[in-house]
Design a protein around this motif. Structure first.
Motif, PDB file in Angstrom:
ATOM      1  N   THR A  36       0.839  -1.098   0.074  1.00 31.41           N
ATOM      2  CA  THR A  36       0.055   0.046   0.034  1.00 31.41           C
ATOM      3  C   THR A  36       0.838   1.181   0.011  1.00 31.41           C
ATOM      4  O   THR A  36       1.972   1.206   0.471  1.00 31.41           O
ATOM      5  CB  THR A  36      -0.818  -0.119   1.294  1.00 31.41           C
ATOM      6  N   GLN A  37       0.328   2.302  -0.280  1.00 30.73           N
ATOM      7  CA  GLN A  37       1.065   3.589  -0.179  1.00 30.73           C
ATOM      8  C   GLN A  37       1.535   3.841   0.978  1.00 30.73           C
ATOM      9  O   GLN A  37       2.581   4.385   1.396  1.00 30.73           O
ATOM     10  CB  GLN A  37       0.325   4.719  -0.785  1.00 30.73           C
ATOM     11  N   GLN A  38       0.825   3.657   2.150  1.00 31.58           N
ATOM     12  CA  GLN A  38       1.081   3.757   3.493  1.00 31.58           C
ATOM     13  C   GLN A  38       2.274   2.997   4.062  1.00 31.58           C
ATOM     14  O   GLN A  38       3.363   3.409   4.600  1.00 31.58           O
ATOM     15  CB  GLN A  38      -0.047   3.632   4.569  1.00 31.58           C
ATOM     16  N   GLN A  39       2.296   1.668   3.398  1.00 32.59           N
ATOM     17  CA  GLN A  39       3.510   0.793   3.727  1.00 32.59           C
ATOM     18  C   GLN A  39       4.830   1.438   3.102  1.00 32.59           C
ATOM     19  O   GLN A  39       5.864   1.359   3.645  1.00 32.59           O
ATOM     20  CB  GLN A  39       3.247  -0.562   2.973  1.00 32.59           C
ATOM     21  N   LEU A  40       4.628   1.932   1.986  1.00 32.60           N
ATOM     22  CA  LEU A  40       5.593   2.493   1.090  1.00 32.60           C
ATOM     23  C   LEU A  40       6.008   3.736   1.731  1.00 32.60           C
ATOM     24  O   LEU A  40       7.275   4.133   2.055  1.00 32.60           O
ATOM     25  CB  LEU A  40       5.392   2.685  -0.556  1.00 32.60           C
ATOM     26  N   ALA A  41       5.207   4.650   2.320  1.00 35.19           N
ATOM     27  CA  ALA A  41       5.628   5.991   2.975  1.00 35.19           C
ATOM     28  C   ALA A  41       6.305   5.562   4.378  1.00 35.19           C
ATOM     29  O   ALA A  41       7.548   6.033   4.450  1.00 35.19           O
ATOM     30  CB  ALA A  41       4.295   6.490   3.385  1.00 35.19           C
ATOM     31  N   ASP A  42       5.919   4.666   5.029  1.00 37.30           N
ATOM     32  CA  ASP A  42       6.806   4.011   6.274  1.00 37.30           C
ATOM     33  C   ASP A  42       8.065   3.397   5.862  1.00 37.30           C
ATOM     34  O   ASP A  42       9.229   3.824   6.524  1.00 37.30           O
ATOM     35  CB  ASP A  42       5.830   2.901   6.898  1.00 37.30           C
ATOM     36  N   GLU A  43       8.327   2.758   4.728  1.00 37.49           N
ATOM     37  CA  GLU A  43       9.534   2.125   4.183  1.00 37.49           C
ATOM     38  C   GLU A  43      10.511   3.277   3.871  1.00 37.49           C
ATOM     39  O   GLU A  43      11.418   3.202   4.116  1.00 37.49           O
ATOM     40  CB  GLU A  43       9.302   1.373   3.290  1.00 37.49           C
ATOM     41  N   TYR A  44       9.924   4.371   3.362  1.00 34.93           N
ATOM     42  CA  TYR A  44      10.853   5.459   2.653  1.00 34.93           C
ATOM     43  C   TYR A  44      10.911   6.456   3.470  1.00 34.93           C
ATOM     44  O   TYR A  44      11.740   7.294   3.066  1.00 34.93           O
ATOM     45  CB  TYR A  44      10.296   5.586   1.081  1.00 34.93           C
ATOM     46  N   GLY A  45      10.238   6.605   4.803  1.00 35.14           N
ATOM     47  CA  GLY A  45      10.335   7.522   5.703  1.00 35.14           C
ATOM     48  C   GLY A  45       9.675   8.904   5.221  1.00 35.14           C
ATOM     49  O   GLY A  45      10.174   9.893   5.502  1.00 35.14           O
ATOM     50  N   VAL A  46       8.581   8.784   4.740  1.00 32.55           N
ATOM     51  CA  VAL A  46       7.963  10.142   4.272  1.00 32.55           C
ATOM     52  C   VAL A  46       6.377   9.763   4.437  1.00 32.55           C
ATOM     53  O   VAL A  46       6.058   8.640   4.970  1.00 32.55           O
ATOM     54  CB  VAL A  46       8.030  10.015   2.746  1.00 32.55           C
ATOM     55  N   VAL A  47       5.577  10.807   4.406  1.00 33.66           N
ATOM     56  CA  VAL A  47       4.160  10.814   4.701  1.00 33.66           C
ATOM     57  C   VAL A  47       3.516  10.258   3.458  1.00 33.66           C
ATOM     58  O   VAL A  47       4.133  10.298   2.079  1.00 33.66           O
ATOM     59  CB  VAL A  47       3.658  12.219   4.895  1.00 33.66           C
ATOM     60  N   LYS A  48       2.327   9.837   3.533  1.00 26.10           N
ATOM     61  CA  LYS A  48       1.821   9.126   2.584  1.00 26.10           C
ATOM     62  C   LYS A  48       1.428   9.989   1.165  1.00 26.10           C
ATOM     63  O   LYS A  48       1.476   9.686   0.083  1.00 26.10           O
ATOM     64  CB  LYS A  48       0.170   8.494   3.117  1.00 26.10           C
ATOM     65  N   SER A  49       1.319  11.373   1.653  1.00 25.23           N
ATOM     66  CA  SER A  49       0.942  12.084   0.473  1.00 25.23           C
ATOM     67  C   SER A  49       2.054  12.234  -0.400  1.00 25.23           C
ATOM     68  O   SER A  49       1.894  12.640  -1.433  1.00 25.23           O
ATOM     69  CB  SER A  49       0.456  13.684   1.124  1.00 25.23           C
TER      70      SER A  49
END
Length: 142
Positions: A36-49
């Motif tokens: 999910t985009q949230q999982q990717l955001a967590d993995e890359y250290g950024v916010v979902k937006s």
């Protein structure tokens, strides 16, 4: 439908997701759609937006990669000969800074060499004459 926010003129303002190695990896992950985009955001250290905005900026490339997931070079324009030629044409038509033109040409050539798309050049060495001796045979009588 709201209009997307205008993109900054300088990609450096887009943050760490636009670093070359990270950009390519994230494009491939979005194309595979396994997280999910949230999982990717967590993995890359950024916010979902940030992931959402990245996805909007790179929609064409993500689609291209998704259509050719087996191709490890999908989404890398520099790996495609036609795209490198397009860049060379742009250089020829528009860039007057000789140092920048030279550097860009060197980078395009380096990519082509890395991909094995430039034929190897071979050097022909002048050979010495070959002398053959047949022991026990009188060649004058042949």
């Amino acid at each position: 439908m709201t209009e997307p926010a205008p993109e900054p003129k300088n990609p450096r303002h887009w943050g760490k997701l636009e670093r070359p190695g990270i950009r390519r990896k994230l494009i491939h992950e979005l194309a595979r759609a396994e997280k999910t985009q949230q999982q990717l955001a967590d993995e890359y250290g950024v916010v979902k937006s940030s992931i959402t905005e990245f996805k909007q900026r790179h929609t064409d490339r993500i689609t291209e990669v998704a259509q050719a997931l087996e191709d490890e070079f999908a989404g890398l324009w520099i790996a495609q000969k036609v795209d490198r030629l397009d860049q060379l044409q742009d250089l020829y038509e528009g860039d007057d800074d000789p140092d920048r033109v030279r550097l860009r040409k060197e980078l395009l050539r380096a990519a082509a060499e890395e991909l094995g798309q430039i034929p190897q050049r071979t050097t022909i060495v002048q050979a010495q004459p070959l002398e053959v001796r047949l022991v026990g045979v009188d060649t004058e009588q042949l």
